[in-house]
Scaffold this motif. Sequence first.
Motif, PDB file in Angstrom:
ATOM      1  N   THR A  52       0.838  -1.205   0.000  1.00 63.94           N
ATOM      2  CA  THR A  52       0.000   0.000   0.000  1.00 63.94           C
ATOM      3  C   THR A  52       0.872   1.254   0.000  1.00 63.94           C
ATOM      4  O   THR A  52       0.595   2.214  -0.718  1.00 63.94           O
ATOM      5  CB  THR A  52      -0.931   0.003   1.227  1.00 63.94           C
ATOM      6  N   ILE A  53       1.929   1.241   0.765  1.00 64.85           N
ATOM      7  CA  ILE A  53       2.829   2.395   0.853  1.00 64.85           C
ATOM      8  C   ILE A  53       3.695   2.513  -0.392  1.00 64.85           C
ATOM      9  O   ILE A  53       3.966   3.609  -0.870  1.00 64.85           O
ATOM     10  CB  ILE A  53       3.706   2.293   2.122  1.00 64.85           C
ATOM     11  N   TYR A  54       4.122   1.366  -0.928  1.00 63.69           N
ATOM     12  CA  TYR A  54       4.999   1.332  -2.098  1.00 63.69           C
ATOM     13  C   TYR A  54       4.350   0.544  -3.237  1.00 63.69           C
ATOM     14  O   TYR A  54       4.757  -0.578  -3.548  1.00 63.69           O
ATOM     15  CB  TYR A  54       6.358   0.704  -1.748  1.00 63.69           C
ATOM     16  N   PRO A  55       3.320   1.105  -3.866  1.00 62.99           N
ATOM     17  CA  PRO A  55       2.570   0.356  -4.889  1.00 62.99           C
ATOM     18  C   PRO A  55       3.397  -0.018  -6.116  1.00 62.99           C
ATOM     19  O   PRO A  55       3.029  -0.950  -6.840  1.00 62.99           O
ATOM     20  CB  PRO A  55       1.427   1.303  -5.257  1.00 62.99           C
ATOM     21  N   ASP A  56       4.497   0.671  -6.366  1.00 57.97           N
ATOM     22  CA  ASP A  56       5.312   0.361  -7.541  1.00 57.97           C
ATOM     23  C   ASP A  56       6.305  -0.777  -7.310  1.00 57.97           C
ATOM     24  O   ASP A  56       6.925  -1.252  -8.254  1.00 57.97           O
ATOM     25  CB  ASP A  56       6.070   1.607  -8.006  1.00 57.97           C
ATOM     26  N   LYS A  57       6.454  -1.217  -6.074  1.00 56.15           N
ATOM     27  CA  LYS A  57       7.370  -2.324  -5.777  1.00 56.15           C
ATOM     28  C   LYS A  57       6.731  -3.635  -6.227  1.00 56.15           C
ATOM     29  O   LYS A  57       5.543  -3.861  -6.036  1.00 56.15           O
ATOM     30  CB  LYS A  57       7.684  -2.405  -4.281  1.00 56.15           C
ATOM     31  N   ASN A  58       7.540  -4.490  -6.835  1.00 54.81           N
ATOM     32  CA  ASN A  58       7.068  -5.783  -7.312  1.00 54.81           C
ATOM     33  C   ASN A  58       7.301  -6.828  -6.222  1.00 54.81           C
ATOM     34  O   ASN A  58       8.445  -7.182  -5.935  1.00 54.81           O
ATOM     35  CB  ASN A  58       7.797  -6.168  -8.599  1.00 54.81           C
ATOM     36  N   LEU A  59       6.237  -7.331  -5.619  1.00 52.40           N
ATOM     37  CA  LEU A  59       6.375  -8.305  -4.541  1.00 52.40           C
ATOM     38  C   LEU A  59       6.961  -9.627  -5.022  1.00 52.40           C
ATOM     39  O   LEU A  59       7.517 -10.382  -4.235  1.00 52.40           O
ATOM     40  CB  LEU A  59       5.016  -8.550  -3.872  1.00 52.40           C
ATOM     41  N   GLU A  60       6.846  -9.889  -6.312  1.00 49.63           N
ATOM     42  CA  GLU A  60       7.400 -11.126  -6.852  1.00 49.63           C
ATOM     43  C   GLU A  60       8.935 -11.117  -6.835  1.00 49.63           C
ATOM     44  O   GLU A  60       9.558 -12.163  -7.021  1.00 49.63           O
ATOM     45  CB  GLU A  60       6.858 -11.392  -8.247  1.00 49.63           C
ATOM     46  N   ASP A  61       9.518  -9.948  -6.589  1.00 50.33           N
ATOM     47  CA  ASP A  61      10.973  -9.861  -6.462  1.00 50.33           C
ATOM     48  C   ASP A  61      11.463 -10.373  -5.107  1.00 50.33           C
ATOM     49  O   ASP A  61      12.651 -10.609  -4.927  1.00 50.33           O
ATOM     50  CB  ASP A  61      11.453  -8.410  -6.640  1.00 50.33           C
ATOM     51  N   LEU A  62      10.535 -10.535  -4.167  1.00 50.78           N
ATOM     52  CA  LEU A  62      10.910 -11.026  -2.844  1.00 50.78           C
ATOM     53  C   LEU A  62      11.245 -12.517  -2.913  1.00 50.78           C
ATOM     54  O   LEU A  62      10.672 -13.259  -3.696  1.00 50.78           O
ATOM     55  CB  LEU A  62       9.761 -10.816  -1.849  1.00 50.78           C
ATOM     56  N   SER A  63      12.126 -12.934  -2.067  1.00 50.35           N
ATOM     57  CA  SER A  63      12.574 -14.324  -2.051  1.00 50.35           C
ATOM     58  C   SER A  63      11.761 -15.155  -1.062  1.00 50.35           C
ATOM     59  O   SER A  63      11.660 -14.796   0.119  1.00 50.35           O
ATOM     60  CB  SER A  63      14.049 -14.372  -1.656  1.00 50.35           C
ATOM     61  N   PHE A  64      11.206 -16.258  -1.545  1.00 49.26           N
ATOM     62  CA  PHE A  64      10.518 -17.182  -0.637  1.00 49.26           C
ATOM     63  C   PHE A  64      11.499 -17.714   0.402  1.00 49.26           C
ATOM     64  O   PHE A  64      11.162 -17.845   1.584  1.00 49.26           O
ATOM     65  CB  PHE A  64       9.886 -18.340  -1.417  1.00 49.26           C
ATOM     66  N   GLN A  65      12.722 -18.006  -0.011  1.00 48.80           N
ATOM     67  CA  GLN A  65      13.723 -18.551   0.913  1.00 48.80           C
ATOM     68  C   GLN A  65      13.943 -17.625   2.108  1.00 48.80           C
ATOM     69  O   GLN A  65      14.075 -18.086   3.235  1.00 48.80           O
ATOM     70  CB  GLN A  65      15.055 -18.786   0.174  1.00 48.80           C
ATOM     71  N   LYS A  66      13.938 -16.321   1.864  1.00 54.40           N
ATOM     72  CA  LYS A  66      14.150 -15.361   2.952  1.00 54.40           C
ATOM     73  C   LYS A  66      12.879 -15.136   3.775  1.00 54.40           C
ATOM     74  O   LYS A  66      12.931 -14.534   4.840  1.00 54.40           O
ATOM     75  CB  LYS A  66      14.656 -14.034   2.392  1.00 54.40           C
ATOM     76  N   SER A  67      11.756 -15.609   3.283  1.00 51.51           N
ATOM     77  CA  SER A  67      10.475 -15.421   3.969  1.00 51.51           C
ATOM     78  C   SER A  67      10.044 -16.659   4.748  1.00 51.51           C
ATOM     79  O   SER A  67       8.981 -16.667   5.346  1.00 51.51           O
ATOM     80  CB  SER A  67       9.394 -15.057   2.957  1.00 51.51           C
ATOM     81  N   LYS A  68      10.854 -17.711   4.736  1.00 51.13           N
ATOM     82  CA  LYS A  68      10.482 -18.971   5.389  1.00 51.13           C
ATOM     83  C   LYS A  68      10.279 -18.839   6.897  1.00 51.13           C
ATOM     84  O   LYS A  68       9.617 -19.670   7.497  1.00 51.13           O
ATOM     85  CB  LYS A  68      11.513 -20.055   5.093  1.00 51.13           C
ATOM     86  N   THR A  69      10.848 -17.816   7.501  1.00 50.44           N
ATOM     87  CA  THR A  69      10.616 -17.581   8.928  1.00 50.44           C
ATOM     88  C   THR A  69       9.139 -17.303   9.176  1.00 50.44           C
ATOM     89  O   THR A  69       8.598 -17.651  10.212  1.00 50.44           O
ATOM     90  CB  THR A  69      11.450 -16.369   9.408  1.00 50.44           C
ATOM     91  N   TRP A  70       8.478 -16.705   8.191  1.00 48.24           N
ATOM     92  CA  TRP A  70       7.088 -16.286   8.319  1.00 48.24           C
ATOM     93  C   TRP A  70       6.110 -17.245   7.663  1.00 48.24           C
ATOM     94  O   TRP A  70       5.013 -17.460   8.165  1.00 48.24           O
ATOM     95  CB  TRP A  70       6.909 -14.887   7.716  1.00 48.24           C
ATOM     96  N   VAL A  71       6.481 -17.769   6.514  1.00 45.47           N
ATOM     97  CA  VAL A  71       5.598 -18.638   5.728  1.00 45.47           C
ATOM     98  C   VAL A  71       6.348 -19.923   5.398  1.00 45.47           C
ATOM     99  O   VAL A  71       7.396 -19.879   4.760  1.00 45.47           O
ATOM    100  CB  VAL A  71       5.176 -17.947   4.399  1.00 45.47           C
ATOM    101  N   THR A  72       5.806 -21.057   5.822  1.00 45.19           N
ATOM    102  CA  THR A  72       6.519 -22.312   5.608  1.00 45.19           C
ATOM    103  C   THR A  72       6.157 -22.992   4.289  1.00 45.19           C
ATOM    104  O   THR A  72       6.937 -23.766   3.759  1.00 45.19           O
ATOM    105  CB  THR A  72       6.245 -23.304   6.761  1.00 45.19           C
ATOM    106  N   ASP A  73       4.992 -22.695   3.758  1.00 43.13           N
ATOM    107  CA  ASP A  73       4.513 -23.351   2.546  1.00 43.13           C
ATOM    108  C   ASP A  73       4.637 -22.408   1.346  1.00 43.13           C
ATOM    109  O   ASP A  73       4.100 -21.299   1.376  1.00 43.13           O
ATOM    110  CB  ASP A  73       3.055 -23.772   2.742  1.00 43.13           C
ATOM    111  N   LYS A  74       5.329 -22.840   0.298  1.00 45.43           N
ATOM    112  CA  LYS A  74       5.538 -21.974  -0.867  1.00 45.43           C
ATOM    113  C   LYS A  74       4.225 -21.639  -1.577  1.00 45.43           C
ATOM    114  O   LYS A  74       4.053 -20.532  -2.082  1.00 45.43           O
ATOM    115  CB  LYS A  74       6.522 -22.603  -1.853  1.00 45.43           C
ATOM    116  N   ARG A  75       3.266 -22.565  -1.602  1.00 46.37           N
ATOM    117  CA  ARG A  75       1.960 -22.265  -2.226  1.00 46.37           C
ATOM    118  C   ARG A  75       1.247 -21.151  -1.463  1.00 46.37           C
ATOM    119  O   ARG A  75       0.619 -20.289  -2.060  1.00 46.37           O
ATOM    120  CB  ARG A  75       1.094 -23.513  -2.298  1.00 46.37           C
ATOM    121  N   SER A  76       1.349 -21.179  -0.145  1.00 43.92           N
ATOM    122  CA  SER A  76       0.759 -20.109   0.671  1.00 43.92           C
ATOM    123  C   SER A  76       1.420 -18.772   0.356  1.00 43.92           C
ATOM    124  O   SER A  76       0.750 -17.752   0.203  1.00 43.92           O
ATOM    125  CB  SER A  76       0.941 -20.399   2.161  1.00 43.92           C
TER     126      SER A  76
END
Length: 101
Positions: A52-76
């Motif tokens: 919402t704050i940064y609408p031009d940022k592409n969330l698909e650029d984020l790494s699932f590997q770095k987000s595993k602390t928060w989300v364990t399932d890649k489909r989620s």
Amino acid sequence: MSSQINKALVSPAGEVWKAYELENNLENLYGIDGFHPSKIGSFLSALTLFKTIYPDKNLEDLSFQKSKTWVTDKRSYMAIIALIDTITSKQELPTSHNQTD
């Protein structure tokens, strides 16, 4: 809408939350007490606020590997990214973020 009158950003975290629960629900967004958010629920809310704050940022650029602390399932993870992108793209943004206008 008062957010438009006040030129305020409103994050659709609740809308993304509901959509995730209705469409996917691969992981529980609520913590053990059934009231507070789980790690993935907090991640969903924080990422929605970020988009919402940064609408031009592409969330698909984020790494699932770095987000595993928060989300364990890649489909989620992918479902959350897709819902945030879809829902925030429908949002009307205020013309200015400057509170002195």
